[in-house]
Design a protein around this motif. Sequence first.
Motif, short mmCIF file in Angstrom:
data_model
loop_
_atom_site.label_atom_id
_atom_site.label_comp_id
_atom_site.label_asym_id
_atom_site.label_seq_id
_atom_site.Cartn_x
_atom_site.Cartn_y
_atom_site.Cartn_z
N THR A 49 -37.99 4.15 41.52
CA THR A 49 -38.59 4.28 40.18
C THR A 49 -39.53 5.49 40.10
O THR A 49 -39.55 6.18 39.08
N ASP A 53 -39.19 8.68 37.71
CA ASP A 53 -40.26 9.10 36.78
C ASP A 53 -40.56 10.59 36.93
O ASP A 53 -40.78 11.29 35.94
N ALA A 104 -34.47 0.66 35.32
CA ALA A 104 -35.06 0.66 36.67
C ALA A 104 -36.44 0.01 36.65
O ALA A 104 -36.77 -0.81 37.52
N HIS A 105 -37.26 0.34 35.64
CA HIS A 105 -38.60 -0.26 35.57
C HIS A 105 -38.53 -1.76 35.28
O HIS A 105 -39.34 -2.53 35.81
N GLN A 108 -37.77 -3.38 38.56
CA GLN A 108 -38.94 -3.36 39.45
C GLN A 108 -39.94 -4.45 39.03
O GLN A 108 -40.43 -5.21 39.87
#
Length: 161
Positions: A49, A53, A104-105, A108
Motif C-alpha cells: 500500500t 501511495d 488495496a487500502h 489493508q
Amino acid sequence: MYSSVLAFHNLIRWVVLVAGVIAVIRAITAWTGKRAWDTQDKRIGLLFTVALDVQILLGLLLYGVFSPITTHAFANFGAAMGDATLRFWLVEHLSIMLVAAGLAHTGQTLSKKATSHQASHQRAAIFFGLALVTILAGIPWFRSLLPQFLELPGILTGLLA
Ligand code: HEM
C-alpha cells in the motif's frame, strides 16, 4: 525534473507489482492452509500500500505538473478526449489506479480489523488480488519496461555509437 519523476514512476511500478504478488500469494496460501496472521503478513501489506501511495503521488505530479502529454491535452481537453492515447493518460490511467489504491487500502484496513486469522487472510487475498489485477490492467505496457537509464540495449548502443 520531468525525466527523474518519470524514471522513478517507471521503476516503482516493479516494487508495487512484486509486493502485490507476494502479498496475494501469502494471503491465499495462508487462507487455504489455515496459517496464523503474522507480522510478515502485516509488513508485506504495508509495503504494497505504501509503494502504491508513492506511485500515486508521483503519478499526480506527472499528471498535474510535469508531463508534456497531459499539459498538451489540458490545453484542448475536448479534442484530447477524442484521441484514444490522450484519453488513456487523461482519464483511464488515473481513474484505474485510484480504484486500485482504494481496493488495496480497503484490504489493508479490513484485514487489520478482522476478528480471526482466517478472516484477515481472506480479506487480504480478495482485496489485494482485485487491486493487483486492476493495477495490471492500468499499467501502460506499451511504454518501456525500465527507465531509459537502465535500458541495457540503449546503453550498449550509446557506447558503441
Ligand atoms: C493517480 C495515479 C496515477 C497517475 C495520475 C499517473 C500518471 C501518469 C502519467 C501522467 C504518466 C505519463 C507521463 C509522461 O509520459 O509524460 C504515467 C506513466 C506511467 N505510469 Fe502512472 N500514474 C498513476 C499511477 C500509476 C501506478 C499505480 C502505476 C503502476 C503501479 C503506474 C505506472 C506507470 C508507468 C509504468 C508509466 C510509464 C512510465 C515510462 O514510460 O517511463 N502509474 N503515469
